[in-house]
Design a protein around this motif. Sequence first.
Motif, PDB file in Angstrom:
ATOM      1  N   UNK A  56     -15.662   4.696  25.410  1.00 57.74           N
ATOM      2  CA  UNK A  56     -14.232   4.295  24.920  1.00 57.74           C
ATOM      3  C   UNK A  56     -14.371   2.723  24.691  1.00 57.74           C
ATOM      4  N   UNK A  59     -12.338   0.231  26.460  1.00 57.03           N
ATOM      5  CA  UNK A  59     -12.687  -0.294  27.675  1.00 57.03           C
ATOM      6  C   UNK A  59     -13.647  -1.420  27.929  1.00 57.03           C
ATOM      7  N   UNK A 309     -15.523   0.684  38.709  1.00 53.97           N
ATOM      8  CA  UNK A 309     -14.260   0.369  39.054  1.00 53.97           C
ATOM      9  C   UNK A 309     -13.481   0.782  37.868  1.00 53.97           C
ATOM     10  N   UNK A 313     -10.338   3.983  37.867  1.00 56.08           N
ATOM     11  CA  UNK A 313      -9.001   4.123  37.385  1.00 56.08           C
ATOM     12  C   UNK A 313      -8.743   5.030  36.191  1.00 56.08           C
ATOM     13  N   UNK A 314      -9.874   5.307  35.375  1.00 57.24           N
ATOM     14  CA  UNK A 314      -9.721   6.526  34.510  1.00 57.24           C
ATOM     15  C   UNK A 314      -9.410   7.756  35.101  1.00 57.24           C
ATOM     16  N   UNK A 316      -8.550   8.431  38.114  1.00 51.03           N
ATOM     17  CA  UNK A 316      -7.340   8.715  38.706  1.00 51.03           C
ATOM     18  C   UNK A 316      -6.214   9.057  37.896  1.00 51.03           C
ATOM     19  N   UNK A 317      -6.155   8.579  36.629  1.00 53.04           N
ATOM     20  CA  UNK A 317      -5.041   8.749  35.806  1.00 53.04           C
ATOM     21  C   UNK A 317      -5.377  10.181  34.984  1.00 53.04           C
ATOM     22  N   UNK A 318      -6.620  10.501  34.869  1.00 56.62           N
ATOM     23  CA  UNK A 318      -6.828  11.874  33.902  1.00 56.62           C
ATOM     24  C   UNK A 318      -7.023  12.973  34.400  1.00 56.62           C
ATOM     25  N   UNK A 320      -6.627  12.876  38.475  1.00 51.75           N
ATOM     26  CA  UNK A 320      -5.957  12.567  39.548  1.00 51.75           C
ATOM     27  C   UNK A 320      -6.726  12.712  40.813  1.00 51.75           C
ATOM     28  N   UNK A 322      -8.732  10.721  44.018  1.00 50.85           N
ATOM     29  CA  UNK A 322      -7.785   9.493  44.511  1.00 50.85           C
ATOM     30  C   UNK A 322      -8.490   8.063  44.535  1.00 50.85           C
ATOM     31  N   UNK A 323      -8.121   6.910  44.877  1.00 48.68           N
ATOM     32  CA  UNK A 323      -8.609   5.666  44.496  1.00 48.68           C
ATOM     33  C   UNK A 323      -9.928   5.530  45.410  1.00 48.68           C
TER      34      UNK A 323
ATOM     35  N   UNK B  69       1.315  10.586  35.568  1.00 50.46           N
ATOM     36  CA  UNK B  69       0.034   9.753  36.296  1.00 50.46           C
ATOM     37  C   UNK B  69       0.461   8.968  36.959  1.00 50.46           C
ATOM     38  N   UNK B  70      -0.444   8.607  37.987  1.00 45.69           N
ATOM     39  CA  UNK B  70      -0.268   7.418  38.685  1.00 45.69           C
ATOM     40  C   UNK B  70      -1.680   7.037  39.211  1.00 45.69           C
ATOM     41  N   UNK B  72      -3.061   4.297  42.427  1.00 40.07           N
ATOM     42  CA  UNK B  72      -2.786   3.955  43.638  1.00 40.07           C
ATOM     43  C   UNK B  72      -3.603   2.567  44.028  1.00 40.07           C
ATOM     44  N   UNK B  86      -4.442   0.715  30.435  1.00 38.94           N
ATOM     45  CA  UNK B  86      -5.110   2.083  30.681  1.00 38.94           C
ATOM     46  C   UNK B  86      -3.744   3.117  30.400  1.00 38.94           C
TER      47      UNK B  86
END
Lengths: 360, 361
Positions: A56, A59, A309, A313-314, A316-318, A320, A322-323, B69-70, B72, B86
């Motif tokens: 992408x 990014x 890194x 985050x991608x 996490x949002x796409x 789910x 966890x961080x 969406x989240x 953390x 994002x």
Amino acid sequence: MQFRLEKRREPSRLMSYITPFAAVLLTMVLGTVIFSLIGYDGLGAVREIFLTPLTNSYKWQDLGIKAAPLIIIGTGLSIAYRANVWNIGAEGQYVIGGLAGTGIALLTYGMTGWWILPLMVLAGILGGMAYAAIPAFLRTRLNVNEILTSLMLTYASVQLIYYLIRAPWKDPMGMGFPQTRLFSEAARLPTIIPGTIVHLGVPIAVIVGIVAWFIMTRSVFGYRMRVVGAAPHAARYGGFSENKTIWLAMLVSGGLAGLAGVLEVAGPFQRMVPGFPTNYGFTAIIVAFLGRLNPLGVIVAGVVLAITFVGGEVAQTTIGLPNAATGIFQAMMLFFLLAGDILIKYRLRRVSPQPSVGAA
Amino acid sequence: MTLSRRTFVKVGGAALAMPLLGSRAFAQLEKIKIGFIYVGSINDNGYNYAHNQGRLYVEEQLGDKVETVYVENVPEGPDCERVLRELAQQGCNLIFATSFGFGDSVVKVAPQFPDIAFEHATGYMSGPNIGLYNARFYEGRAVCGTIAGHMSKTGKAGYIGSFPIPEVVMGINSFVLAARKVNPEFTIKPVYISTWNDPAKEADAARAMIDQGIDIVAQHTDGPAALQVAAERGIVGGFGQGADMSAFAPDTQLTAIIDHWGPHYLASAEAVLAGTWAPGNTWEGLKEDVVQMGPYGAKVPEDVRAAADEVKNGQIDGSFHIFTGPIKDNTGTERVAAGVTMTDAELLSMDWYVEGVEQPA
């Protein structure tokens, strides 16, 4: 069929190049398995973390600005570690570099002039050097282990931020929030590609890596660092003073960490905030090793860590994820890399079982 | 067609939007995608957990009309900018930035995405597509302070704060004012730990203050660590913050301030769906059910419960406001005259401590 580890006559060059790639690949494979087992889309996780940031184009700017401080600090650390000087406190030197630059930015607040930014950069480098000089002094004079002192000074540096931004440097318009005011225009790092957030620090990082590679491979300084690390006795015999090497290693790694700090505060942050220390100094340790302590390798490794890194985050949002998954992937990468190191000095050999005597 | 709650919302939303068709920059939507960014983990059982409960509430209420969406553990700095972009790029129509320190990033990113509605919690910088929302946590603090005033034996409480911003300062002040209405000798010792979420630091601060003679602990950080220390050391008690934390210290939690963001999130989501969203600045409390009080702990005697209920109900019906004068600051100067109530603007810029607060370092 049995395998046996056999010591190589000399370390394998081939293996030292292959293992970092193998570590990344193994991380992807095991990551897929682990996250599938705990009920996530494992393949998707690996795709989102490792590939999406690359495919992408939106990014790429994020990768650049995330990788830049990692590369600059990682380069300095790779030089120090080559000489067996274990500067673990790059995070603290990064913070002091950022604070030194902030000091100049606040002193020149409201002024204009091309000289402000170079002065900040210089202050940042000197700040990082000065902070690294403390463990260097303690090591060379009092024989105190630099691993402990440099690490613990990191925590002291963070307290210094809190002190400065709560009282003398507090933003008068900040509603009491402990932070400095936004730097004036002349103290901000310019963006180099219009319409993006890519700032001057990104090309500087690449240049630092290339110059460092050149110095390490082509100069007496580089030779000295490598010899002291690889063969301390030979180095002493050859007239390289151990103390001088420690000083050089600490100052170079500290100065580069300070440079990263000032570029970060003048670029993405544009003010000093309590959240300034974001563990770049610690992550850069992984970068230095993943890059095989070779500045060119560090550039690649810095980008790989930046990918995890941004990709984390991608993911996490796409999907789910966890961080904490990002941390797991980074840790697995370092684990496989260090575990793979055994293949540099040893080879895996298949041996046929010995027929037991007298059985026939 | 059966009239379900969902279709009801749909029809209601459409009806609301009717008079405004064509007059807004924000278009009506069939389906909404909402992004949330949290400064800590959704498993902190406090502040971030509460925001995430709000997210789940919206999902539950809007069903398949919403996707959320989240992200953390987002640090308050440039990393937040990247996360915002994002989320924007992934097609979110509405983004909630749920921590004070995200403000700079929201202000930088929002202008690049004029079609997306941004809402920043507890902040002060708004914009054409940046709304602000906050909760009157201080109302809950007044209830906690009342209980503390009754129950503390030493008359000293500790207060673990993150940063000395007005939101935190007014919470401390509200707590002390309420406690001193019960026990005029009551004092509080605030300690700032420069983070919202670091269980080790929170616990250390609690231990240090207990060693100095406090027997009640309150905190304006995100997790239950201080409460757990309070339980371990057997002091009188503490308070849950953000969420009911009684599971972590069943006998020690005297009550809790529960952030109930769900209704606000739902209202914003519905406004975006209907195309009527405009940047607002909401500051709701006990009355609007955005701040709730947790159950009283078993230790809290009947008369104290009654006193606490009185403070709570007084704030709900508007007959009681904790920041009504006379109020002196901690140097003895009168800041608010008798009978005068501080304005919201004064509260939102509060940078001084009331009598009874030990000046923090």
